[in-house]
Write an enzyme that holds these catalytic residues in place. Sequence first.
Site, PDB file in Angstrom:
ATOM      1  N   VAL A  30       0.812  -1.223   0.000  1.00 41.64           N
ATOM      2  CA  VAL A  30       0.000   0.000   0.000  1.00 41.64           C
ATOM      3  C   VAL A  30       0.849   1.279   0.000  1.00 41.64           C
ATOM      4  O   VAL A  30       0.330   2.355  -0.298  1.00 41.64           O
ATOM      5  CB  VAL A  30      -0.997   0.055   1.185  1.00 41.64           C
ATOM      6  CG1 VAL A  30      -2.063  -1.011   1.069  1.00 41.64           C
ATOM      7  CG2 VAL A  30      -0.266  -0.017   2.520  1.00 41.64           C
TER       8      VAL A  30
ATOM      9  N   ASN B 105      -7.031  -0.898   5.359  1.00 45.13           N
ATOM     10  CA  ASN B 105      -6.789  -1.630   6.614  1.00 45.13           C
ATOM     11  C   ASN B 105      -5.318  -1.940   6.873  1.00 45.13           C
ATOM     12  O   ASN B 105      -4.912  -2.071   8.035  1.00 45.13           O
ATOM     13  CB  ASN B 105      -7.601  -2.943   6.573  1.00 45.13           C
ATOM     14  CG  ASN B 105      -7.194  -3.897   7.665  1.00 45.13           C
ATOM     15  OD1 ASN B 105      -7.560  -3.715   8.830  1.00 45.13           O
ATOM     16  ND2 ASN B 105      -6.403  -4.909   7.319  1.00 45.13           N
TER      17      ASN B 105
ATOM     18  N   SER C  44      -7.117   3.407  15.131  1.00 44.81           N
ATOM     19  CA  SER C  44      -6.764   2.739  16.394  1.00 44.81           C
ATOM     20  C   SER C  44      -7.087   3.686  17.548  1.00 44.81           C
ATOM     21  O   SER C  44      -7.149   4.910  17.358  1.00 44.81           O
ATOM     22  CB  SER C  44      -5.256   2.439  16.400  1.00 44.81           C
ATOM     23  OG  SER C  44      -4.819   2.099  17.703  1.00 44.81           O
TER      24      SER C  44
ATOM     25  N   TYR D 148       3.525   4.663  15.318  1.00 44.05           N
ATOM     26  CA  TYR D 148       2.165   4.136  15.120  1.00 44.05           C
ATOM     27  C   TYR D 148       1.138   5.200  15.504  1.00 44.05           C
ATOM     28  O   TYR D 148       0.184   5.467  14.764  1.00 44.05           O
ATOM     29  CB  TYR D 148       2.007   2.883  15.967  1.00 44.05           C
ATOM     30  CG  TYR D 148       0.731   2.124  15.754  1.00 44.05           C
ATOM     31  CD1 TYR D 148       0.523   1.396  14.587  1.00 44.05           C
ATOM     32  CD2 TYR D 148      -0.267   2.107  16.726  1.00 44.05           C
ATOM     33  CE1 TYR D 148      -0.642   0.676  14.398  1.00 44.05           C
ATOM     34  CE2 TYR D 148      -1.432   1.394  16.549  1.00 44.05           C
ATOM     35  CZ  TYR D 148      -1.611   0.673  15.376  1.00 44.05           C
ATOM     36  OH  TYR D 148      -2.775  -0.036  15.196  1.00 44.05           O
TER      37      TYR D 148
ATOM     38  N   SER E 295       0.988   7.950  12.995  1.00 48.43           N
ATOM     39  CA  SER E 295       0.296   7.557  11.757  1.00 48.43           C
ATOM     40  C   SER E 295      -1.218   7.527  11.944  1.00 48.43           C
ATOM     41  O   SER E 295      -1.968   7.980  11.077  1.00 48.43           O
ATOM     42  CB  SER E 295       0.804   6.194  11.273  1.00 48.43           C
ATOM     43  OG  SER E 295       0.352   5.139  12.108  1.00 48.43           O
TER      44      SER E 295
HETATM   45  N1  LIG Z   1      -4.945  -5.779  16.355  1.00 49.25           N
HETATM   46  C1  LIG Z   1      -5.207  -4.683  17.022  1.00 49.25           C
HETATM   47  O1  LIG Z   1      -5.295  -4.686  18.267  1.00 49.25           O
HETATM   48  C2  LIG Z   1      -5.417  -3.383  16.317  1.00 49.25           C
HETATM   49  C3  LIG Z   1      -5.839  -2.305  17.098  1.00 49.25           C
HETATM   50  C4  LIG Z   1      -6.052  -1.091  16.485  1.00 49.25           C
HETATM   51  C5  LIG Z   1      -5.868  -0.959  15.136  1.00 49.25           C
HETATM   52  N2  LIG Z   1      -5.463  -2.024  14.388  1.00 49.25           N
HETATM   53  C6  LIG Z   1      -5.266  -1.806  12.966  1.00 49.25           C
HETATM   54  O2  LIG Z   1      -5.957  -2.775  12.218  1.00 49.25           O
HETATM   55  C7  LIG Z   1      -5.263  -3.010  10.990  1.00 49.25           C
HETATM   56  C8  LIG Z   1      -5.018  -4.485  10.832  1.00 49.25           C
HETATM   57  O3  LIG Z   1      -4.265  -4.934  11.949  1.00 49.25           O
HETATM   58  P1  LIG Z   1      -4.157  -6.467  12.368  1.00 49.25           P
HETATM   59  O4  LIG Z   1      -4.163  -6.489  13.857  1.00 49.25           O
HETATM   60  O5  LIG Z   1      -5.118  -7.285  11.595  1.00 49.25           O
HETATM   61  O6  LIG Z   1      -2.650  -6.737  11.905  1.00 49.25           O
HETATM   62  P2  LIG Z   1      -1.954  -8.024  11.292  1.00 49.25           P
HETATM   63  O7  LIG Z   1      -0.512  -7.777  11.454  1.00 49.25           O
HETATM   64  O8  LIG Z   1      -2.551  -9.261  11.819  1.00 49.25           O
HETATM   65  O9  LIG Z   1      -2.352  -7.913   9.747  1.00 49.25           O
HETATM   66  C9  LIG Z   1      -1.918  -6.829   8.960  1.00 49.25           C
HETATM   67  C10 LIG Z   1      -1.878  -7.265   7.513  1.00 49.25           C
HETATM   68  O10 LIG Z   1      -1.384  -6.142   6.748  1.00 49.25           O
HETATM   69  C11 LIG Z   1      -0.409  -6.637   5.841  1.00 49.25           C
HETATM   70  N3  LIG Z   1       0.516  -5.587   5.469  1.00 49.25           N
HETATM   71  C12 LIG Z   1       1.551  -5.080   6.203  1.00 49.25           C
HETATM   72  N4  LIG Z   1       2.214  -4.164   5.520  1.00 49.25           N
HETATM   73  C13 LIG Z   1       1.596  -4.060   4.315  1.00 49.25           C
HETATM   74  C14 LIG Z   1       1.824  -3.263   3.170  1.00 49.25           C
HETATM   75  N5  LIG Z   1       2.840  -2.410   3.106  1.00 49.25           N
HETATM   76  N6  LIG Z   1       0.982  -3.392   2.109  1.00 49.25           N
HETATM   77  C15 LIG Z   1      -0.038  -4.293   2.158  1.00 49.25           C
HETATM   78  N7  LIG Z   1      -0.284  -5.085   3.203  1.00 49.25           N
HETATM   79  C16 LIG Z   1       0.510  -4.961   4.281  1.00 49.25           C
HETATM   80  C17 LIG Z   1       0.264  -7.783   6.568  1.00 49.25           C
HETATM   81  O11 LIG Z   1       0.961  -8.658   5.677  1.00 49.25           O
HETATM   82  C18 LIG Z   1      -0.916  -8.438   7.269  1.00 49.25           C
HETATM   83  O12 LIG Z   1      -1.535  -9.409   6.471  1.00 49.25           O
HETATM   84  C19 LIG Z   1      -3.978  -2.164  11.066  1.00 49.25           C
HETATM   85  O13 LIG Z   1      -4.158  -0.953  10.371  1.00 49.25           O
HETATM   86  C20 LIG Z   1      -3.824  -1.904  12.532  1.00 49.25           C
HETATM   87  O14 LIG Z   1      -3.104  -0.726  12.792  1.00 49.25           O
HETATM   88  C21 LIG Z   1      -5.216  -3.237  14.949  1.00 49.25           C
END
Ligand SMILES: NC(=O)c1ccc[n+]([C@@H]2O[C@H](COP(=O)([O-])OP(=O)(O)OC[C@H]3O[C@@H](n4cnc5c(N)ncnc54)[C@H](O)[C@@H]3O)[C@@H](O)[C@H]2O)c1
Length: 259
Positions: free
Chosen positions: A62, A88, A141, A154, A157
């Site tokens: 992305v 996402n 987040s 983080y 961002s």
């Molecule tokens: N898990 C949490 O507690 C949480 C809390 C708040 C926000 N979020 C947000 O939710 C979103 C998803 O998080 P998650 O917990 O599922 O994380 P995760 O690490 O399980 O999954 C993230 C996915 O994004 C992909 N990814 C990473 N860099 C990338 C890039 N440059 N281009 C395309 N794909 C890429 C990874 O390969 C992975 O499949 C993120 O934006 C994260 O900041 C997560």
Amino acid sequence: MKLSGKVAAITGAARGIGKACASRFLDDGVKVVISDVDAEGLAATAAELGRPDALRTVVGNVARRADVDQQVATAVKEFGRLDIMVNNAGVARNRDILEISEEEFDEIIGINLKGAFFGVQAAARQMIAQGGGGVIINMSSVNALLAIPALATYAMSKGGMKQLTSVAAVALAPHNIRVVAVGPGTILTDMVASSIYTSEDARKTVMSRTPAGRGGEPSEVASVVAFLASDDASYITGQTIYPDGGRLILNYTVPVKDK
Ligand SMILES: NC(=O)c1ccc[n+]([C@@H]2O[C@H](COP(=O)([O-])OP(=O)(O)OC[C@H]3O[C@@H](n4cnc5c(N)ncnc54)[C@H](O)[C@@H]3O)[C@@H](O)[C@H]2O)c1
């Protein structure tokens, strides 16, 4: 089946929250194009989700505009249009603020903020070209608001994403495009395992700030995404909705280090 017949694109959907959103959309009758930088994980997820009639994959980063454009183009080529974009993909690094390198700053901001910005642009251009209407959902987040020093890049961002969501919502409202964000608390995914639950003490600390007393499931974020994507949320734009198990209402502060 309020979303039946819609076409969605989700970035970072090889696992975690993005994968849960894809699964939820498919259940709701949406045609979905998922992308991820992890080609192997993406292929495995596509195989697991099944539904070759309604699911396509695009390998892409992305942080590269052309890759995000490619995902939107695939939605149009395969399913004829784009109604829902979920920006996402995201990464988190646990690091002392003094230790953050220029490369790491660029990496996190490039994926989490610039990547989402590219997604907003690519989706909005297509939505306008097809006559307007549509929903763009940015995965934010609680760190958009909380100042946790170990997660400085983080937090920066996601704070930027809050303004991206607000600004784009105002700019795109004349085209009947809603732009919203979802700001989860602690959701049980690989990201949390690697950057938040780094020890049992860390897990206990997080839970002490979580009135619900448990981490959230990815499906509990996907259900908020599905609501925001639907006409049930037709008067919501520019806002971030926080499925966080009650964390933000605590209004807690991070302890200040002794001088
Ligand atoms: N898990 C949490 O507690 C949480 C809390 C708040 C926000 N979020 C947000 O939710 C979103 C998803 O998080 P998650 O917990 O599922 O994380 P995760 O690490 O399980 O999954 C993230 C996915 O994004 C992909 N990814 C990473 N860099 C990338 C890039 N440059 N281009 C395309 N794909 C890429 C990874 O390969 C992975 O499949 C993120 O934006 C994260 O900041 C997560």
